[in-house]
Design an enzyme around this catalytic site. Structure first.
Site, PDB file in Angstrom:
ATOM      1  N   ASP A  25      78.581  37.695 116.521  1.00 23.51           N
ATOM      2  CA  ASP A  25      77.894  37.937 117.296  1.00 23.51           C
ATOM      3  C   ASP A  25      76.553  38.581 116.989  1.00 23.51           C
ATOM      4  O   ASP A  25      76.748  39.912 116.312  1.00 23.51           O
ATOM      5  CB  ASP A  25      78.929  37.909 118.521  1.00 23.51           C
ATOM      6  CG  ASP A  25      77.735  37.102 119.780  1.00 23.51           C
ATOM      7  OD1 ASP A  25      76.839  37.158 119.953  1.00 23.51           O
ATOM      8  OD2 ASP A  25      78.902  37.202 120.868  1.00 23.51           O
ATOM      9  N   THR A  76      75.349  40.122 120.141  1.00 23.40           N
ATOM     10  CA  THR A  76      74.985  41.155 120.732  1.00 23.40           C
ATOM     11  C   THR A  76      76.054  42.408 120.582  1.00 23.40           C
ATOM     12  O   THR A  76      77.462  42.042 119.951  1.00 23.40           O
ATOM     13  CB  THR A  76      75.931  40.936 121.880  1.00 23.40           C
ATOM     14  OG1 THR A  76      75.284  39.675 122.863  1.00 23.40           O
ATOM     15  CG2 THR A  76      75.960  41.540 123.367  1.00 23.40           C
ATOM     16  N   ASP A 105      84.554  41.571 119.506  1.00 22.61           N
ATOM     17  CA  ASP A 105      84.913  42.284 120.394  1.00 22.61           C
ATOM     18  C   ASP A 105      85.246  41.694 122.048  1.00 22.61           C
ATOM     19  O   ASP A 105      85.682  42.354 122.347  1.00 22.61           O
ATOM     20  CB  ASP A 105      84.065  43.664 121.153  1.00 22.61           C
ATOM     21  CG  ASP A 105      82.600  42.835 121.375  1.00 22.61           C
ATOM     22  OD1 ASP A 105      82.044  41.683 121.509  1.00 22.61           O
ATOM     23  OD2 ASP A 105      81.481  43.651 121.948  1.00 22.61           O
TER      24      ASP A 105
END
Length: 725
Positions: free
Chosen positions: A272, A274, A510
């Site tokens: 991802d 982020t 995460d």
């Protein structure tokens, strides 16, 4: 194979092995023969076990220290305070605080619920989140995907639902690595061959070659001893253990040793944006009213909506920094954000219901979507605030875009990490393709990817339009680099598609929404500051939660695997020529060409010493699939060369009237020279260190050969030279 075992398990696993038992039997046969100097190989066996035990205990100490950090804990509410405690200290009746990303560690009853949604797929197989209200039950082993609340512990430990379920279910082991599978196959076939070959060899030595019982036993032990690739097993084990230790020093907790090999072979890395490309800290850049909606009204709605939930993700924290907790309206109902639903919402007394989320999920107005797309193309994350008649009645329900009224677009920005471009240049040099899988607008993710220097980031697609057909999905996964609006199930499908195309896939995540992809990837990597569910599912946890450390971790993984592949050829050469020589000398009816002490000299100088020195090298060679093919490319020619040379020596011994001592000398010289040649080939391309290794072991072999001729049963060449002088 788990990365951490108890001290007793470590000692037991290195002492009680198939090869140690076999060596003990061979040791007994040598004692029976009375030729005690040939028991030298037992010193190597003992040393191997001690080295393995000492190295693994050192790594265990290091890993135990890191494991404490990631141990699952519970947030206990007691005396008006919240504190974290280990789950083994939980007792029935304790009150826990639970929130998005948490794993339920004990059977509980919900006391209060702020939009709690639970994924019970690990228990029921159903991936749709279940809405939980007060008095509902929370099963241990499930995960909170949205909302927060409090719960009272009902059952703990072995009494919990998950524990009872595990007792009834059979544990499914993870697939072994390609390297370990190959080594296990070799051991399996060698194990089948040892007994019949050993018996046949003894019979030939004793009944046909005319050897006495003592020499027949020694020759048989030599033949069987050479077939055992015990050093390869030790080298692989120790290399993995040292790899775990090295990665731990780089703040990476390896939860499964096989992950080191998978990491070394990864050629597609899904992640991802982020927290990897960007810092993860968002800020609101602008609020853009739509259709003349008063800015004051928008601010009041956002003041209420931003603080309607007890917990907040990165987007929620950015909204809370920009807007104010004025509590303008009483909250009647709320639905927290989920990666599957792509929006959150709240109903306010006297004002109505409002939702905030991805524009394409909340409206079909082309002008609004065009404006949102234009902002996304500039790299902004765009949210749409819209009103609706009412909130969905269930957690898995969606909104009808035709029933919503767009009020405003909210633009948020995220900073790209300074070291991101260099990291992606590294992966590009290493031949690792990057796939961005994000829940954000694909145009936004693409722009960020291009700014970070990711090759092919301009090729993007909305994951909601991905086909269900596996072949078509595989083609899409190969063609595109950026996938936006990706649901947890879509992430998993993209992982499967890349794997079906022949790639070794790594996944960095995460959050709870990454669990499915982490679970099915070849190497799942989670951040230590991420959700418990992600950390427990992943194979490797980055303790510093810094994606930039992946550079060093990949280097270490590739070093470990390429070193094992490099030196495995040394061990398998000996195994192959030992099997072939046993077969040849059984057919020829002649004494086996080596004694155990001679094989110990060859094994120590041309195999054992260089293998452990070379296994400590540091380099960044990419590890490709085909372990056995790579090793056999070196081992087979070397083994065949030695067999041809030794066969020629035996056939020429009679016509040339060569003495048995001269034949033994030629045999040992041939075995040493070919083995040293294989070692030199393995060291290619030569470096100063590798040259020093080759020269050093050659000096050791020649020195032992010349200085201790009687011990190794060869001609005393130095004595002969002295007599000539």
């Amino acid at each position: 194979m788990k990365a951490v075992k108890s001290t007793g398990q470590i000692i037991f696993s290195h002492i009680v092995t198939y090869f140690n038992l076999l060596n003990l039997i061979l040791f007994g046969l040598i004692l029976l023969s009375g030729q005690y100097k040939n028991v030298f190989f037992m010193g190597i066996v003992v040393s191997n076990s001690l080295i393995g035990i000492i190295q693994e205990l050192k790594v265990k100490k290091l890993i135990d220290a890191l494991s404490v950090i990631t141990a699952t804990k519970a947030r206990l509410i007691a005396g008006g305070e919240i504190r974290e405690i280990p789950i083994d200290e939980l007792q029935t009746g304790d009150i826990l605080q639970v929130g998005a990303g948490d794993q339920i560690v004990a059977d509980c009853a919900v006391l209060t619920s702020g939009g709690l949604e639970v994924n019970e797929s690990l228990l029921t197989g159903e991936s749709v989140p279940v809405r939980k209200n007060p008095a509902d039950f929370l099963y241990s082993g499930s995960f909170i995907t949205a909302g927060s609340g409090t719960a009272q512990v009902q059952h703990t430990g072995e009494d919990s639902y998950a524990a009872r379920l595990m007792q009834k279910a059979r544990t499914k082991k993870r697939a072994s690595s390609e390297m370990q599978d190959a080594i296990k196959r070799i051991i399996k076939y060698v194990s089948y061959a040892i007994l019949p070959i050993g018996v046949a060899l003894f019979c030939i030595q004793f009944f046909r070659a005319g050897e006495n019982l003592s020499d027949s036993l020694v020759n048989t032990v030599a033949g069987v001893l050479g077939m055992i690739p015990e050093g390869l097993v030790l080298l692989t084990s120790v290399s993995f253990i040292l790899g775990v230790g090295r990665l731990a020093r780089k703040k990476a907790l390896v939860q499964e040793m096989e992950a080191i090999e998978a990491l070394a072979r990864v050629d597609v890395l899904c992640l991802d944006k982020t927290g990897t490309i960007t810092t993860g800290e968002l800020s609101v850049e602008a609020v853009c009213p739509l259709r003349g909606c008063p800015e004051g009204k928008i601010r009041r709605i956002m003041d209420g909506l931003s603080f309607a939930f007890p917990e907040a993700n990165a987007t929620g924290r950015a909204l809370q920094r920009y807007f104010h907790d004025t509590k303008p309206f009483p909250v009647l109902d709320s639905i927290p954000f989920s990666s599957r639903r792509k929006f959150m919402g709240a109903s306010f007394e006297g004002e109505g219901s409002f939702v905030l989320g991805a524009p394409e999920f909340l409206t079909e107005d082309s002008s609004v979507l065009s404006e949102a797309e234009a902002s996304a193309a500039l790299g902004f994350r765009v949210l749409l605030l819209a009103s609706c008649p009412s909130l969905p009645s269930s957690a898995d329900a969606s909104l009808d875009p035709e029933e919503t009224a767009p009020l405003a677009l909210i633009r948020l920005s995220d900073c790209i990490k300074e070291d991101a471009p260099e990291i992606f240049r590294f992966f590009d040099r290493q031949g690792v393709k990057i796939k961005l899988v994000s829940g954000d607008n694909p145009a936004t993710v693409s722009t960020v990817g291009l700014q970070a220097g990711i090759a092919g980031a301009g090729d993007y697609i909305d994951a909601s339009s991905l086909p269900d057909d596996p072949a078509a999905l595989r083609e899409m996964a190969e063609r595109y680099t950026v996938f936006g609006r990706v649901s947890p199930e879509a992430k998993q499908s993209i992982i499967h598609a890349c794997q079906s195309a022949g790639h070794v896939v790594g996944m960095v995540g995460d959050g709870v929404n990454d669990v499915l992809a982490l679970k099915d990837s070849d190497c799942g990597i989670a951040m230590a500051n991420g959700a418990d569910a992600a950390k427990q599912t992943a194979h490797i946890v980055l303790m510093d939660s810094d994606f930039s450390s992946m550079r060093n971790i990949v280097k270490e993984g590739r070093t470990v695997i390429s070193n094992i592949e490099r030196v495995s050829a040394l061990y398998l050469t000996k195994t192959i020529y030992s099997i072939l020589l046993c077969a040849l000398f059984i057919i020829m009816g002649k004494p086996y060409p080596f004694t155990p002490i001679q094989l110990s000299l060859i094994g120590a100088t041309a195999i054992g010493i260089p293998s452990f020195l070379l296994a400590l090298e540091h380099h960044e060679e990419a590890a490709s699939s085909g372990f056995l093919r790579h090793v056999m490319r070196i081992s087979l020619p070397g083994a065949l060369t030695l067999c041809v040379i030794l066969s020629a020596i035996q056939f020429l011994a009679g016509p040339l009237c060569l003495s048995s001592v001269l034949v033994s000398t030629l045999n040992l010289l041939s075995g040493g020279i070919v083995s040293l040649g294989v070692c030199a080939f393995v060291c290619h391309p030569m470096t100063r260190r590798r040259m020093a290794v080759c020269v050093g072991i050659s000096i050791l072999f020649v020195g032992a050969f010349l200085l201790f001729p009687n011990f190794f049963e060869v001609l005393p060449i130095l004595d002969y030279v002295r007599s000539l002088i």
